[in-house]
Design a protein around this motif. Structure first.
Motif, PDB file in Angstrom:
ATOM      1  N   VAL A   3      -4.735   9.032   9.921  1.00 35.02           N
ATOM      2  CA  VAL A   3      -3.416   8.715  10.463  1.00 35.02           C
ATOM      3  C   VAL A   3      -2.960   9.759  11.689  1.00 35.02           C
ATOM      4  CG1 VAL A   3      -2.531   7.838   8.095  1.00 35.02           C
ATOM      5  CG2 VAL A   3      -2.056  10.041   8.747  1.00 35.02           C
ATOM      6  N   SER A   4      -2.294   9.176  12.317  1.00 35.41           N
ATOM      7  CA  SER A   4      -1.431   9.868  13.318  1.00 35.41           C
ATOM      8  C   SER A   4      -0.150   9.989  13.284  1.00 35.41           C
ATOM      9  CB  SER A   4      -2.154   9.256  14.597  1.00 35.41           C
ATOM     10  OG  SER A   4      -3.310   9.289  14.951  1.00 35.41           O
ATOM     11  N   THR A  28       1.009   5.444  13.608  1.00 35.09           N
ATOM     12  CA  THR A  28       0.203   4.608  12.779  1.00 35.09           C
ATOM     13  C   THR A  28       1.073   4.103  11.565  1.00 35.09           C
ATOM     14  OG1 THR A  28      -1.057   6.005  11.763  1.00 35.09           O
ATOM     15  CG2 THR A  28      -1.783   5.447  13.616  1.00 35.09           C
ATOM     16  N   ALA A  29       0.609   2.825  11.278  1.00 36.28           N
ATOM     17  CA  ALA A  29       1.211   2.137  10.020  1.00 36.28           C
ATOM     18  C   ALA A  29       0.919   3.056   8.702  1.00 36.28           C
ATOM     19  CB  ALA A  29       0.835   0.817   9.830  1.00 36.28           C
ATOM     20  N   GLY A  30       1.665   3.193   7.702  1.00 39.40           N
ATOM     21  CA  GLY A  30       1.362   3.818   6.472  1.00 39.40           C
ATOM     22  C   GLY A  30       1.717   5.375   6.644  1.00 39.40           C
ATOM     23  N   VAL A  31       2.499   5.658   7.548  1.00 40.42           N
ATOM     24  CA  VAL A  31       3.098   6.998   7.687  1.00 40.42           C
ATOM     25  C   VAL A  31       4.476   6.883   7.266  1.00 40.42           C
ATOM     26  CG1 VAL A  31       3.352   9.044   8.817  1.00 40.42           C
ATOM     27  CG2 VAL A  31       1.492   7.705   9.216  1.00 40.42           C
ATOM     28  N   ALA A  88       0.832  -1.209  -0.136  1.00 43.55           N
ATOM     29  CA  ALA A  88       0.025  -0.027  -0.164  1.00 43.55           C
ATOM     30  C   ALA A  88       1.039   1.235   0.023  1.00 43.55           C
ATOM     31  CB  ALA A  88      -0.973  -0.155   1.330  1.00 43.55           C
ATOM     32  N   ASP A  89       0.223   2.227  -0.612  1.00 50.57           N
ATOM     33  CA  ASP A  89       0.868   3.474  -0.534  1.00 50.57           C
ATOM     34  C   ASP A  89       1.114   4.110   1.057  1.00 50.57           C
ATOM     35  OD1 ASP A  89       1.405   3.958  -3.331  1.00 50.57           O
ATOM     36  OD2 ASP A  89      -0.766   4.820  -3.565  1.00 50.57           O
ATOM     37  N   VAL A  90       2.164   5.150   1.255  1.00 49.36           N
ATOM     38  CA  VAL A  90       2.255   5.631   2.537  1.00 49.36           C
ATOM     39  C   VAL A  90       1.775   7.107   2.328  1.00 49.36           C
ATOM     40  CG1 VAL A  90       4.035   3.774   3.426  1.00 49.36           C
ATOM     41  CG2 VAL A  90       4.599   6.260   2.116  1.00 49.36           C
ATOM     42  N   THR A  91       1.476   7.741   3.393  1.00 51.24           N
ATOM     43  CA  THR A  91       1.222   9.159   3.534  1.00 51.24           C
ATOM     44  C   THR A  91       2.568   9.769   4.074  1.00 51.24           C
ATOM     45  OG1 THR A  91      -0.262  11.142   4.231  1.00 51.24           O
ATOM     46  CG2 THR A  91       0.214   9.239   5.787  1.00 51.24           C
TER      47      THR A  91
END
Length: 752
Positions: free
Chosen positions: A636-637, A695-698, A602-605
């Motif tokens: 996200v955080s 959080t994941a994805g950051v 998945a993409d990340v922010t």
């Protein structure tokens, strides 16, 4: 008297070689050159010359051999003559070859009996033929047959070359010569008649090998063994040669001395394993040692030489002993100071030195001359019979204890045939799973089938089914193919190897992450399980979305888990979810369970501070902006925390340690920091805010920290009243001047 005359004649044709190992003793050498004559030797060579001429005229140039694992037809370049060699192995050599001295990395003993012995002998032939090719000798030596002997053993220190003389005479002499010398009874006493019946008139040269003789030392504190032999081999011109292989004694000695490394390898497969063999073959082809008191100058130039720099000695061009010796020198090399593996040759130069002198030291010329004679000592014709196994797949239960294979002979059966069979280890190991050894199978005239029996050995520990091959190694009087019998030994105490596979069939991760992929082993953990893991592109592309994967994973005996790593690549822009497959292949030691796993990336922010430098005044607040980009689809955080610099938390600012939440599609957020007003002047001081993922994805970008600079509050000077002119007197007159006015005002008030 006739017997003694023949023995004396052959003795005169013998040259001996010292050991390749520096710890073995030296010896005296018997002179050997082309000028040795006796009535019987002249007769032998005259008969040989007639036979050579006849064979050159009539014989078909055919010899079935096995070289480097192949067999049948010509194995060397066109025009090269084949010299067929009978390899006579004393049975004690095979027994010692099963001594289990050293192990390979899998725990298998190198010294596993006949396989080790035959392979060691073949490597000697291969090394020799490489030298013959390099030095342009127009023949190659091949082991035509392996015969196991049980003749009496005599140490060379007391008996010289007696064993080789006996073997040579019993195999090479004609019936007429045996009768003339009354030597047939000796052949009977030495148990050599069967070997004669197999090999006589079928080989050009005889090679005899046994173990170097030693006994336990009288002083075990100094060395474990003392030598009974004083040479490592002998060579008989145009007839035979021997080697008394010191490998086993050397290994015992080295292990006693604490050496389990390169010196043992040197003697097992390196220079130490081949130089005596090559040296003695040289004597068969007419070479002699260097000129010495024991072997003085003659009119011939078949002499050893030395050339090139030695490792441990400064070279003196006037002293051959200060240079590296050619392989025909009387004393061989040692581990630290190796010699050359070629014969003296004036056309070879090393370190600027010629390795021979025309007319003085030119052994290679004699080797080339005899290479035109020796290969034609016996007639070579294509055999009219052929042998093959009746079945090529055999499954045996370990509890059966015995196995059998059937060898069938077809074609013209009017003459005898002799066949060597040998095992070839695979997952079944000789002396652990089975005992086969070196088999000699004799077909009498008219005989078409032979049954060969071998032992299946018990195993106490758990183990899987194992397999090995049985091959035809050599044959005389019959052709053969490379098709083996594949023997499977079914276990009666099977190991619980279990299954290995991916712990999960689907995995998810974010781009830029390194994923630990877990493999589980179930239903048994006996033995090591090894397999290969590879990645296959899908919508995720190798090299763009993830790095290539080709890993070997081993789950050790008794363990139930293994891991491999998958490294994903962060993209600059949002790509959406994409996937790849991980696959297991090339598995050994276990069955295959979950063979594939799908990995979704998945993409990340991306999250960063909007500014990395912020200026503020004490007593106020500092507002810090955080920005988000790339994938905005998820909430996200991030964590924001403060770190002291020249500004101190609780003194200059309020500590920051908070979580900042972004809703889906939210691009900015702020953090407010309270700055403390301090009395007095402090000067500019600073502290830092740091971003970290909550959080994941950051993905925290390069602007992951922001510095806040705090300055003091600006001070306003206080207002002060005007002072009277200090140059005049009467500083208190103002009070007294106002007093009458006050009294006048009061008087008016009361009057009114």
């Amino acid at each position: 008297m006739k017997k003694q005359l023949l023995a004396a004649t052959i003795t005169m044709l013998i040259t001996s070689a010292a050991s390749a190992n520096s710890w073995l003793p030296g010896h005296d050498h018997t002179q050997c050159d082309g000028a040795v004559h006796s009535p019987l030797s002249d007769l032998l060579f005259a008969e040989q010359a007639k036979q050579v001429a006849l064979n050159k005229q009539n014989a078909a140039a055919f010899s079935q051999v096995r070289s480097n694992g192949s067999s049948g037809g010509a194995v060397f370049s066109s025009g090269v003559n084949v010299t067929n060699v009978a390899v006579v192995i004393h049975k004690s050599y095979l027994e010692t070859s099963a001594g289990k001295f050293t192990k390979d990395p899998q725990g298998k003993y190198y010294e596993n009996g006949a396989q080790f012995a035959v392979d060691r002998i073949q490597k000697k032939f291969d090394a020799l033929n490489g030298i013959f090719e390099k030095q342009k000798v127009n023949t190659r030596l091949v082991p035509a047959y392996f015969a196991v002997s049980d003749n009496a053993i005599y140490n060379t220190r007391d008996h010289g070359a007696k064993e080789l003389i006996n073997v040579t005479q019993c195999i090479q002499l004609s019936d007429l010569a045996l009768d003339f010398t009354n030597f047939k009874s000796t052949c009977e006493d030495e148990n050599l008649l069967n070997i004669r019946n197999t090999l006589h008139n079928k080989v050009d040269v005889v090679f005899y090998i046994r173990e170097f003789l030693s006994s336990e030392s009288d002083n075990l504190d100094v060395e474990p063994y003392k030598s009974l032999d004083n040479v490592n081999g002998h060579g008989v011109l145009r007839l035979s040669f021997s080697e008394y292989d010191s490998y086993f004694t050397t290994v015992k000695y080295l292990k006693f001395d604490g050496d389990n490394g390169e010196n043992i390898v040197f003697d097992r497969i390196g220079l130490g394993s081949v130089q005596t063999f090559i040296h003695e073959v040289g004597h068969v082809f007419g070479t002699m040692h260097e000129v010495s008191d024991a072997e003085p100058v003659t009119s011939e130039s078949n002499r050893a030489y030395a050339c090139g720099n030695r490792k441990s000695v400064t070279k003196d061009v006037n002293d051959l002993n200060s240079m590296r010796k050619t392989v025909d020198w009387s004393f061989g090399s040692n581990y630290t100071d190796p010699g050359h593996l070629f014969f003296s040759d004036p056309e070879i130069f090393v370190d600027g030195d010629p390795c021979g002198v025309f007319g003085v030291a030119n052994n290679i010329a004699y080797v080339r001359d005899n290479a035109a004679v020796i290969p034609f000592t016996t007639a070579k014709s294509a055999p009219s019979a052929s042998v093959s196994f009746v079945i090529n797949e055999l499954v045996l239960n370990r509890s059966e204890e015995k196995g059998q294979v059937v060898l069938r002979r077809t074609g013209d059966l009017s003459a005898p045939s002799h066949v060597n069979l040998l095992a070839k280890d695979d997952t079944a190991w000789e002396l652990r799973d089975f005992k086969f050894g070196l088999k000699e199978v004799a077909f009498a005239a008219g005989e078409s089938e032979k049954t060969i029996e071998f032992d299946i050995l018990p195993r106490a520990e758990r183990h899987p089914d194992t397999r090995f091959d049985i091959i035809v190694r050599q044959a005389i009087g019959a052709s053969f193919t490379d098709t083996p019998v594949s023997v499977t030994i079914a276990s009666d105490n099977k190991a619980l190897n279990g299954e290995v596979g991916f712990e999960r069939s689907t995995l998810s991760t974010f781009e830029g992450d390194i994923v630990e992929v877990v493999f589980k082993r179930t239903n048994g953990t006996d033995g090591d399980a090894t397999f290969t893991v590879t990645a296959e592109s899908g919508t995720a592309v190798e090299g763009v979305d993830f790095k290539p994967v080709s890993a070997t994973v081993t789950i050790k005996d008794g363990q139930n888990m293994g891991t491999a790593m998958l490294e994903t690549i962060k993209r600059d822009t949002a790509q959406g979810a994409r996937s790849l497959k991980l696959k297991i292949s090339q598995i050994n030691g276990a069955a295959l369970g979950q063979a594939e796993a799908t990995v979704t990336i998945a993409d990340v922010t991306d999250v960063v501070f909007a500014q990395t430098q912020i200026n503020a005044t004490e007593g106020n607040t500092a507002t810090v902006e955080i920005r988000r980009s790339n994938d905005l689809t998820q909430a996200v955080s991030v964590n924001v925390s403060s770190v002291n610099g020249t500004a101190t938390a609780g003194v200059d600012y309020q500590t920051v340690n908070q979580t900042v939440n972004f809703a889906a599609n939210q691009t900015t957020a702020t953090v407010v920091v309270s700055l403390i007003n301090r009395e007095g002047t402090q000067g500019t001081r600073s502290f830092q805010l740091n971003l970290s993922s909550s959080t994941a994805g950051v993905s925290i970008g390069s602007a992951s920290s922001a510095t806040i600079n705090i300055s003091d509050v600006a001070l306003v000077p206080p207002t002060t009243p005007s002072q009277p002119d200090s140059g005049k007197s009467g500083g208190s007159t103002g009070v007294f001047f106002a007093l009458p006015l006050l009294l006048l005002a009061l008087l008016r008030k009361y009057r009114g």
